[in-house]
Scaffold this active site. Sequence first.
Site, PDB file in Angstrom:
ATOM      1  N   ARG A 288      -5.211  11.644   0.730  1.00 28.04           N
ATOM      2  CA  ARG A 288      -4.350  12.419  -0.180  1.00 28.04           C
ATOM      3  C   ARG A 288      -4.912  13.822  -0.420  1.00 28.04           C
ATOM      4  O   ARG A 288      -4.881  14.347  -1.532  1.00 28.04           O
ATOM      5  CB  ARG A 288      -4.214  11.724  -1.536  1.00 28.04           C
ATOM      6  CG  ARG A 288      -3.467  10.443  -1.492  1.00 28.04           C
ATOM      7  CD  ARG A 288      -2.021  10.694  -1.027  1.00 28.04           C
ATOM      8  NE  ARG A 288      -1.163   9.593  -1.406  1.00 28.04           N
ATOM      9  CZ  ARG A 288      -1.039   8.469  -0.698  1.00 28.04           C
ATOM     10  NH1 ARG A 288      -1.694   8.328   0.439  1.00 28.04           N
ATOM     11  NH2 ARG A 288      -0.249   7.514  -1.107  1.00 28.04           N
TER      12      ARG A 288
ATOM     13  N   SER B 280       2.594   7.508  -7.538  1.00 25.15           N
ATOM     14  CA  SER B 280       1.235   7.197  -8.008  1.00 25.15           C
ATOM     15  C   SER B 280       0.718   8.356  -8.847  1.00 25.15           C
ATOM     16  O   SER B 280       0.671   9.488  -8.365  1.00 25.15           O
ATOM     17  CB  SER B 280       0.282   7.018  -6.831  1.00 25.15           C
ATOM     18  OG  SER B 280       0.732   6.010  -5.979  1.00 25.15           O
TER      19      SER B 280
ATOM     20  N   GLU C  49      -3.458  11.995  -8.984  1.00 29.38           N
ATOM     21  CA  GLU C  49      -2.921  12.324  -7.666  1.00 29.38           C
ATOM     22  C   GLU C  49      -1.838  13.382  -7.819  1.00 29.38           C
ATOM     23  O   GLU C  49      -1.626  14.199  -6.932  1.00 29.38           O
ATOM     24  CB  GLU C  49      -2.327  11.062  -7.027  1.00 29.38           C
ATOM     25  CG  GLU C  49      -2.220  11.155  -5.520  1.00 29.38           C
ATOM     26  CD  GLU C  49      -0.818  10.958  -4.998  1.00 29.38           C
ATOM     27  OE1 GLU C  49      -0.527  11.453  -3.909  1.00 29.38           O
ATOM     28  OE2 GLU C  49       0.005  10.331  -5.688  1.00 29.38           O
TER      29      GLU C  49
HETATM   30  N1  EPU Z   1      -2.607  -3.722  -7.411  1.00 31.99           N
HETATM   31  C1  EPU Z   1      -2.850  -4.229  -8.675  1.00 31.99           C
HETATM   32  N2  EPU Z   1      -1.927  -4.004  -9.658  1.00 31.99           N
HETATM   33  C2  EPU Z   1      -0.767  -3.332  -9.439  1.00 31.99           C
HETATM   34  C3  EPU Z   1      -0.495  -2.839  -8.153  1.00 31.99           C
HETATM   35  C4  EPU Z   1      -1.439  -3.029  -7.159  1.00 31.99           C
HETATM   36  O1  EPU Z   1      -3.874  -4.858  -8.912  1.00 31.99           O
HETATM   37  O2  EPU Z   1      -0.004  -3.153 -10.401  1.00 31.99           O
HETATM   38  C5  EPU Z   1      -3.635  -3.896  -6.350  1.00 31.99           C
HETATM   39  C6  EPU Z   1      -3.401  -5.096  -5.449  1.00 31.99           C
HETATM   40  O3  EPU Z   1      -4.656  -5.645  -5.148  1.00 31.99           O
HETATM   41  C7  EPU Z   1      -2.797  -4.517  -4.192  1.00 31.99           C
HETATM   42  C8  EPU Z   1      -3.499  -3.164  -4.130  1.00 31.99           C
HETATM   43  O4  EPU Z   1      -3.632  -2.755  -5.496  1.00 31.99           O
HETATM   44  O5  EPU Z   1      -3.101  -5.264  -3.064  1.00 31.99           O
HETATM   45  C9  EPU Z   1      -2.745  -2.116  -3.346  1.00 31.99           C
HETATM   46  O6  EPU Z   1      -1.438  -1.958  -3.918  1.00 31.99           O
HETATM   47  P1  EPU Z   1      -0.271  -1.202  -3.145  1.00 31.99           P
HETATM   48  O7  EPU Z   1      -0.130  -1.760  -1.772  1.00 31.99           O
HETATM   49  O8  EPU Z   1       0.927  -1.213  -4.026  1.00 31.99           O
HETATM   50  O9  EPU Z   1      -0.818   0.258  -2.932  1.00 31.99           O
HETATM   51  P2  EPU Z   1      -1.650   1.293  -3.830  1.00 31.99           P
HETATM   52  O10 EPU Z   1      -2.987   1.455  -3.214  1.00 31.99           O
HETATM   53  O11 EPU Z   1      -1.582   0.942  -5.272  1.00 31.99           O
HETATM   54  C10 EPU Z   1      -0.957   3.308  -2.333  1.00 31.99           C
HETATM   55  C11 EPU Z   1      -0.327   4.654  -2.495  1.00 31.99           C
HETATM   56  C12 EPU Z   1       1.188   4.545  -2.645  1.00 31.99           C
HETATM   57  C13 EPU Z   1       1.736   3.828  -1.433  1.00 31.99           C
HETATM   58  C14 EPU Z   1       1.070   2.449  -1.349  1.00 31.99           C
HETATM   59  C15 EPU Z   1       1.523   1.638  -0.164  1.00 31.99           C
HETATM   60  C16 EPU Z   1      -2.051   6.033  -3.495  1.00 31.99           C
HETATM   61  C17 EPU Z   1      -2.476   6.831  -4.678  1.00 31.99           C
HETATM   62  N3  EPU Z   1      -0.904   5.373  -3.610  1.00 31.99           N
HETATM   63  O12 EPU Z   1      -0.794   2.618  -3.571  1.00 31.99           O
HETATM   64  O13 EPU Z   1       1.710   5.864  -2.638  1.00 31.99           O
HETATM   65  O14 EPU Z   1       3.132   3.680  -1.506  1.00 31.99           O
HETATM   66  O15 EPU Z   1      -0.368   2.632  -1.250  1.00 31.99           O
HETATM   67  O16 EPU Z   1       0.828   2.015   0.953  1.00 31.99           O
HETATM   68  O17 EPU Z   1      -2.734   6.033  -2.484  1.00 31.99           O
HETATM   69  C18 EPU Z   1       2.371   7.714  -3.969  1.00 31.99           C
HETATM   70  O18 EPU Z   1       1.502   8.337  -3.392  1.00 31.99           O
HETATM   71  O19 EPU Z   1       3.108   8.224  -4.848  1.00 31.99           O
HETATM   72  C19 EPU Z   1       2.551   6.308  -3.633  1.00 31.99           C
HETATM   73  C20 EPU Z   1       3.426   5.539  -4.246  1.00 31.99           C
END
Ligand code: EPU
Length: 361
Positions: free
Chosen positions: A167, A247, A357
Amino acid sequence: MEIHKDYDLTKLNTFGISVSAKFFIEIHDKTDLENLFDTPEFKNNKKLFLGGGSNILFTKNFDGLVVLNKLKGIKILSESSTDVVIHAMSGEIWHDLVIFAVERGYWGIENLSLIPGTVGAAPMQNIGAYGAELRDVLESVEAYDLESGKENKKKVFSREECLFGYRDSIFKNELKDKYFIFAITLKLSKVEKKNISYKILREYLENLYAQTGNKIVPYSLKDISDAVGAIRKSKLPDPAIIPNAGSFFKNIFVEEEKLNELLKIYPNMPYFEEKNGRKNGSKASVFIASVFKKIPAAWLIEQCGWKGKRIGNVGVHNMQALVLVNYGGATEEEVKNLAESIIADVKNKFGLVLIPEVNLI
Ligand code: EPU
């Protein structure tokens, strides 16, 4: 080309924060842009180029010139039997570019389906989702130098010169506010190149096929794009209904030692491998190429009891703890206070510092 004064920006930021810009202009083509460089409003004010307004939190009225980027155009520059090079103007909606590619059978950005915002914002923060990132396919970025006047302004940055990180890019660091991203070129594959390494995506597709009784799993480009869209829609609030900026915080990168320390106390803490992560807080010039472990910020926030919590007009989304939402009429102060409380709680509990972010303006 009309320059407006005291222009309301509420509808131009997906967080729906009511602020205004001292000056405001919309640009539709290269001539608009180049003419703009000669205006006193441009020369004498700080500038903010706005695309979809989906990754921004206004913390006050903008005391300068806001330029709304409406530069459009997607074209194929060259192609071989295996690849295609696409040129896209920065004011295009990112997902329209994804549709352009998916409809024509070009692989590489289907995992980035439905990411809000414009093409120009994509390299700024090296957009990423479901195991893919823009840097995997980006060839170059054409940008205008905002300081050197109209002559010799345009520069082409190669992928390496963009210093992409998680990012992150040179445009958010050393070159912050110095360049306007005009267009990008991407190299996509005409040969099937699926990336379903991301667990949630793979499981979603497997379940889908299990339901149809299919033993073989011939995921098409469109299947993957649709699956990503469906997962996003199930977890992320639609800004048109509940204003938000995706995010709000970045995930956290830690060295192995810190990870092990935390795992002793929280053995169920999820973590992932991620190459080329830039250490939290480090400058782009201190680009770190080694492997850090990524801890999902959403998990940390959830553990502090914030998921689904609402305070006044703002809150933490109940399906994805990384997303802060505006339930209507939220002020910039309310969002800032909520973000600060979350940062403080995560710091107290885990000793880790969350970094926004979204761009705070
Ligand atoms: N998780 C939790 N609680 C929650 C949500 C997630 O504990 O409420 C944990 C779970 O262990 C899950 C892990 O977080 O396995 C990863 O969750 P998720 O796949 O939803 O992805 P993220 O790392 O939370 C990132 C990006 C998102 C993108 C998703 C999918 C960032 C800051 N965010 O989120 O991007 O859609 O991966 O790849 O890297 C954005 O940038 O606006 C955005 C939405």
